[in-house]
Design a protein around this motif. Sequence first.
Motif, PDB file in Angstrom:
ATOM      1  N   LYS A 265      39.777  39.196  31.382  1.00 57.04           N
ATOM      2  CA  LYS A 265      38.807  38.513  32.238  1.00 57.04           C
ATOM      3  C   LYS A 265      39.519  37.612  33.241  1.00 57.04           C
ATOM      4  CE  LYS A 265      34.723  35.641  32.047  1.00 57.04           C
ATOM      5  NZ  LYS A 265      34.127  34.578  31.256  1.00 57.04           N
ATOM      6  N   LYS A 266      40.542  36.953  32.728  1.00 50.77           N
ATOM      7  CA  LYS A 266      41.286  36.052  33.615  1.00 50.77           C
ATOM      8  C   LYS A 266      41.937  36.813  34.754  1.00 50.77           C
ATOM      9  CE  LYS A 266      42.470  31.810  31.217  1.00 50.77           C
ATOM     10  NZ  LYS A 266      43.526  31.107  30.477  1.00 50.77           N
TER      11      LYS A 266
ATOM     12  N   LEU B  14      39.731  38.165  42.028  1.00 46.06           N
ATOM     13  CA  LEU B  14      38.568  37.805  42.836  1.00 46.06           C
ATOM     14  C   LEU B  14      38.712  36.454  43.548  1.00 46.06           C
ATOM     15  CD1 LEU B  14      35.736  38.902  40.400  1.00 46.06           C
ATOM     16  CD2 LEU B  14      36.238  39.907  42.628  1.00 46.06           C
ATOM     17  N   VAL B  15      39.561  35.597  42.996  1.00 44.17           N
ATOM     18  CA  VAL B  15      39.639  34.228  43.516  1.00 44.17           C
ATOM     19  C   VAL B  15      40.131  34.200  44.960  1.00 44.17           C
ATOM     20  CG1 VAL B  15      40.903  32.059  43.297  1.00 44.17           C
ATOM     21  CG2 VAL B  15      39.951  33.160  41.273  1.00 44.17           C
TER      22      VAL B  15
ATOM     23  N   LYS C 115      39.419  37.738  37.162  1.00 42.00           N
ATOM     24  CA  LYS C 115      39.142  36.509  37.913  1.00 42.00           C
ATOM     25  C   LYS C 115      40.179  36.302  39.003  1.00 42.00           C
ATOM     26  CE  LYS C 115      36.752  32.976  35.165  1.00 42.00           C
ATOM     27  NZ  LYS C 115      36.974  31.782  34.336  1.00 42.00           N
TER      28      LYS C 115
END
Lengths: 295, 295, 295, 295
Positions: free
Chosen positions: D9-10, D16-17, D13
């Motif tokens: 998930k990280k 996407l950040v 993330k």
Amino acid sequence: MQPEMEQKKKSLKQRLVLKNSLAKEMLSEFLGTFIMIVLGCGSVAQAVLSRGHFGGILTINIGFPMAVVMAIYATGGVSGGHINPAVSFALCLFGRMKWSKLPFYMGAQFLGAFAGAATLFGIYYDALMSFADGKLLITGENATAQIFATYPAPYLTLINAFADQAVATMFLLIIVFAVFDSRNLGVPRGLQPIVIGLLIVVIASSLGMNSGCAMNPARDLSPRLFTALAGWGFEVFTVGNNFWWIPVVGPLVGGAIGGLVYVLFIEIHHSYPNPHFEVEQSEDKPEKYELNVIM
Amino acid sequence: MQPEMEQKKKSLKQRLVLKNSLAKEMLSEFLGTFIMIVLGCGSVAQAVLSRGHFGGILTINIGFPMAVVMAIYATGGVSGGHINPAVSFALCLFGRMKWSKLPFYMGAQFLGAFAGAATLFGIYYDALMSFADGKLLITGENATAQIFATYPAPYLTLINAFADQAVATMFLLIIVFAVFDSRNLGVPRGLQPIVIGLLIVVIASSLGMNSGCAMNPARDLSPRLFTALAGWGFEVFTVGNNFWWIPVVGPLVGGAIGGLVYVLFIEIHHSYPNPHFEVEQSEDKPEKYELNVIM
Amino acid sequence: MQPEMEQKKKSLKQRLVLKNSLAKEMLSEFLGTFIMIVLGCGSVAQAVLSRGHFGGILTINIGFPMAVVMAIYATGGVSGGHINPAVSFALCLFGRMKWSKLPFYMGAQFLGAFAGAATLFGIYYDALMSFADGKLLITGENATAQIFATYPAPYLTLINAFADQAVATMFLLIIVFAVFDSRNLGVPRGLQPIVIGLLIVVIASSLGMNSGCAMNPARDLSPRLFTALAGWGFEVFTVGNNFWWIPVVGPLVGGAIGGLVYVLFIEIHHSYPNPHFEVEQSEDKPEKYELNVIM
Amino acid sequence: MQPEMEQKKKSLKQRLVLKNSLAKEMLSEFLGTFIMIVLGCGSVAQAVLSRGHFGGILTINIGFPMAVVMAIYATGGVSGGHINPAVSFALCLFGRMKWSKLPFYMGAQFLGAFAGAATLFGIYYDALMSFADGKLLITGENATAQIFATYPAPYLTLINAFADQAVATMFLLIIVFAVFDSRNLGVPRGLQPIVIGLLIVVIASSLGMNSGCAMNPARDLSPRLFTALAGWGFEVFTVGNNFWWIPVVGPLVGGAIGGLVYVLFIEIHHSYPNPHFEVEQSEDKPEKYELNVIM
């Protein structure tokens, strides 16, 4: 301002200043209940006397709660801004105020509400005189007694009326206890009156239809007595199957239940002790204690 | 209060006190949902049963949100004041609550809503009995079932109904996530309930027309079940093309989407880490964590 | 922005900057009263000119108070945001402002209100011209003079009218004094304007029916003078038994009584001295003093 | 959540950040304008499509401002929550935002408003189809185009229309500048959106009758374009004497005037310098600057 005038003013001040803490609190509760009745019942008066042109259910349901808000701002720092015997009684019952103070608080509240009703009568004297050709009526479409005290809906039985007042005041006290519980979510200091006001807005919008949602013996009984004396007659006590005692006793019972519900569902389960509990037991610093607990 | 009575009271207290944190939270969610239903659905009841004389779209659109506000004040410091399975579900989904707690939260919410519906039925028993000659109707101008649960507008298709509930709850959760995001603008502690209340005011005013804007499975399903049992009959589940499941499933889906939208558009782009993230991973200090994240 | 332009802009700024503190305060009071009249009387204008389609008693009773709120936010940090000669007068009377400032504050307030009335006339020029075939009327169903100034209800005697304005302003000042009394409950800094706004909501809802609840000489007299000059004619001064002076003198008297009531019932009984009292006596730091006392 | 899933998930993330601060701000302004249009225009939709049964001038005048409040809470900490090209423009003009950012902010605002209009169309698709037998009309009693964009009252000339939009936006910006001026009275951090919301309530109640009080080019032009494409036709641009450009240009001019009025009447006379002025000149810490100045 010249020094000598200042001097004179100060000595006049010194003569007027109350040293007794309870006397201060009584003056404060008197003023608060007075404000609540003039502005709160005034909202009803404007809607009734203008036959809906300058008010209605919304201005009443916003006006009365905001009258309570203003009364608490005027008095909260001195007497806690109870302005309601049912609140004072519940606070005594759960150890948040000394029982010895209760009769004084209640007396001031009943007197303030009576003075407020009289003042409101004066402000709207011309309007009342022109409303129904000078007749002061309790029932019918030209009734004006409901400006001052609450009356039950035609369909309401006494037992439902009692339950209505008890349950409405129960919700009032559940949230009042929550708002001042520093171990719950809490409300920033100085904004609790606003939250109490919004609480009364929602109770008046949801539980106001059966009998007008008095939830306060002083708010109902004193203005009712005033109307009896001012020309509406003592039928204000007998109509609705002698309804008058319901908004006096119901709120006292409901407030006690509300406090109990909050304590049983929330307060006793807090995992750390109330920081104000020690203060509660001590007899010195009475004013500080009042502030801590009520505010 | 005499020392021995104080002693007795304390030991009674000690027997009642819940040591288990989850049990406390369930009591709290039960109480919160109970408050929301009595005061929130009560606002609908007053408008319906008075045929608009003591309420209408405005008292409902202000009363229901403020009922939510009061429910959060009563419970926010203990259980986070979710009072909504869709909120609890979204918080689990995005790592803000442990999944193991979810069934307990949901159970308490459904029970509290059922108890609230029953209490409201009692408070307005006389009014309900006199409203339509004692008949408890689901449709028509004398319908009263919509006091308790939501029903779709006649023009609404099931797919639009589902989208309606999903999108409304999506907006609810976007703003709930924003309000509690300390790295965004934020809301002063103790005032978040007011902002949530205003949020529900605007959603009810803008997205309330299709099907009454339940946005909460417990708020809708439990009172619907109550009406089925209390005399309206099980048609409350079948009318509107079996509409009943839409405000149950729609909010769960919409809440998840709302959380995702907030995370993707705002949260993951914050340039410094969430100060509470470390706490989130640890198992100790569960109460503190709940407070930090939800409040 | 290029450095030289920045330089030029700065020197222009330096020429415009007022060094004199009283001149700043006058500009501020002028702007505040201007904002209050355009947005406040504008709320009345919208309700009247749309014949109730885009406004009514509720938008007026919310709009005017919120206009006051915005005026205080725009000016509170500079001049205290009085925007009302009755407030400035009461503050002088109770030692919260120097008497020498009063005529300047009042002058700015009357000028700002006049400018506001003229601006509002311009914004609604087309609407006014189409409302009653271009006629500017004071009475009757096509009257528009009440957009700008207040007029008494038909039933009202002069003595009741005077009492009405005096009592309404008394309540205004009681709560204004309470809100800024740091030894009472208090309001968080920066939120006092909101509480003042809610106060005006309730006064307008409860004491607004007799004569429109002006409570402010500048709010009433300047727009009345404007209407006299702009085409309504000087009958705006003579109608209602020469009513015009009531909302000028009544508020000044009532404001003084309100301050006195608060001081006698609450302020002088505080058990510890006002922390700002020493500052009050000194002549230096005038701006800080203003901020402390008024804000 | 298992550690490996957490890991996965990280990394998702991380992909996407957004590292680019301007891209974050654009996403934020897009989301904010989207929220404002769905909930704000949604309030108009509910009143229009229910033919007044579930809304009216009050739910619109409360709903639209509260939609703005929620949009600012969702975005204020990232992009300042402008959600209005007229606000962004005025902030650039008075040195509170870099000009280079303006086109990106405006682009995001226009896109967000368009997406919001499309979403609202979807939510109320069934209602729109049943409202006028599926016809999408611009004028007459079955008109629905005014849900999305504003249209002038019949009596309004173009010059008065322009003045109306300019003056309304002038008041908007005067108070926005005041609310964020830390040397004036100020508003507690995190509560500025509420005050902005109340400001829009009063402007909509007082200056909303001439042409619906858009005060925002993105709020008006993008939904108007959407209606042109979605079936109302390009007459949405030509009706009212080609009114469409008034709520685009008027607010830009009025916002500039509003900023100037505030600066000339209040800001430049402050006796001590703006504590954030130095930061304003520096190029580093762009995000902090945004927060300080806008929030």
